[in-house]
Write a protein that holds these residues in place. Structure first.
Motif, PDB file in Angstrom:
ATOM      1  N   ALA A  90       0.822  -1.212   0.000  1.00 34.69           N
ATOM      2  CA  ALA A  90       0.000   0.000   0.000  1.00 34.69           C
ATOM      3  C   ALA A  90       0.858   1.265   0.000  1.00 34.69           C
ATOM      4  O   ALA A  90       0.333   2.371  -0.023  1.00 34.69           O
ATOM      5  N   PHE A 115      -0.380   4.641   7.971  1.00 30.49           N
ATOM      6  CA  PHE A 115      -1.543   4.073   7.290  1.00 30.49           C
ATOM      7  C   PHE A 115      -2.833   4.507   7.982  1.00 30.49           C
ATOM      8  O   PHE A 115      -3.794   4.910   7.315  1.00 30.49           O
ATOM      9  N   GLN A 116      -2.853   4.428   9.309  1.00 33.45           N
ATOM     10  CA  GLN A 116      -4.053   4.819  10.050  1.00 33.45           C
ATOM     11  C   GLN A 116      -4.406   6.282   9.795  1.00 33.45           C
ATOM     12  O   GLN A 116      -5.576   6.607   9.559  1.00 33.45           O
ATOM     13  N   ARG A 141      -5.841   6.801   6.300  1.00 37.52           N
ATOM     14  CA  ARG A 141      -7.202   6.260   6.145  1.00 37.52           C
ATOM     15  C   ARG A 141      -8.213   6.901   7.091  1.00 37.52           C
ATOM     16  O   ARG A 141      -9.383   6.524   7.091  1.00 37.52           O
ATOM     17  N   LEU A 157      -8.275   6.716  10.358  1.00 41.96           N
ATOM     18  CA  LEU A 157      -8.551   5.820  11.479  1.00 41.96           C
ATOM     19  C   LEU A 157      -7.932   6.395  12.748  1.00 41.96           C
ATOM     20  O   LEU A 157      -7.036   7.229  12.680  1.00 41.96           O
TER      21      LEU A 157
END
Length: 75
Positions: free
Chosen positions: A38, A60-61, A64, A66
Motif C-alpha cells: 500500500a 496508514f491509520q 485512512r 482511522l
C-alpha cells in the motif's frame, strides 16, 4: 514507491498468505507485506513488531482517517 511486481510476498502455503491470519508472527508478516504494497514502509519484512512497524501502521491509520495508535487492531 514499491510497485506490485517488486513487492515481497510470503511463500505459497504459508499462514501469512491466508486472509484469515490476523494474529501472531504470521499476522504481523501479512500486515508488513500489505503495508508495503500500500506504499507504507513497515521496516524489515520479518514478522516482528518494532518501531518501524508502528510508524508504518500509524502512517496508514492517519492516511485512512482511522484512530492513530500504531497498533494492529480491528480498526
Amino acid at each position: 514507491p514499491m510497485d506490485d511486481a517488486n513487492a515481497p510476498t510470503a511463500a505459497e502455503g504459508q499462514a501469512a498468505n491466508d486472509a484469515a491470519t490476523t494474529t501472531g508472527a504470521d499476522g504481523v508478516l501479512r500486515a508488513q507485506v500489505l503495508l508495503l504494497r500500500a506504499g507504507f514502509s513497515a521496516g524489515e519484512i520479518d514478522g516482528k513488531t518494532g518501531m518501524n512497524m508502528s510508524k508504518g501502521v500509524r502512517a496508514f491509520q492517519a492516511f485512512r482517517g482511522l484512530p492513530v495508535n500504531g497498533n494492529l487492531d480491528a480498526a
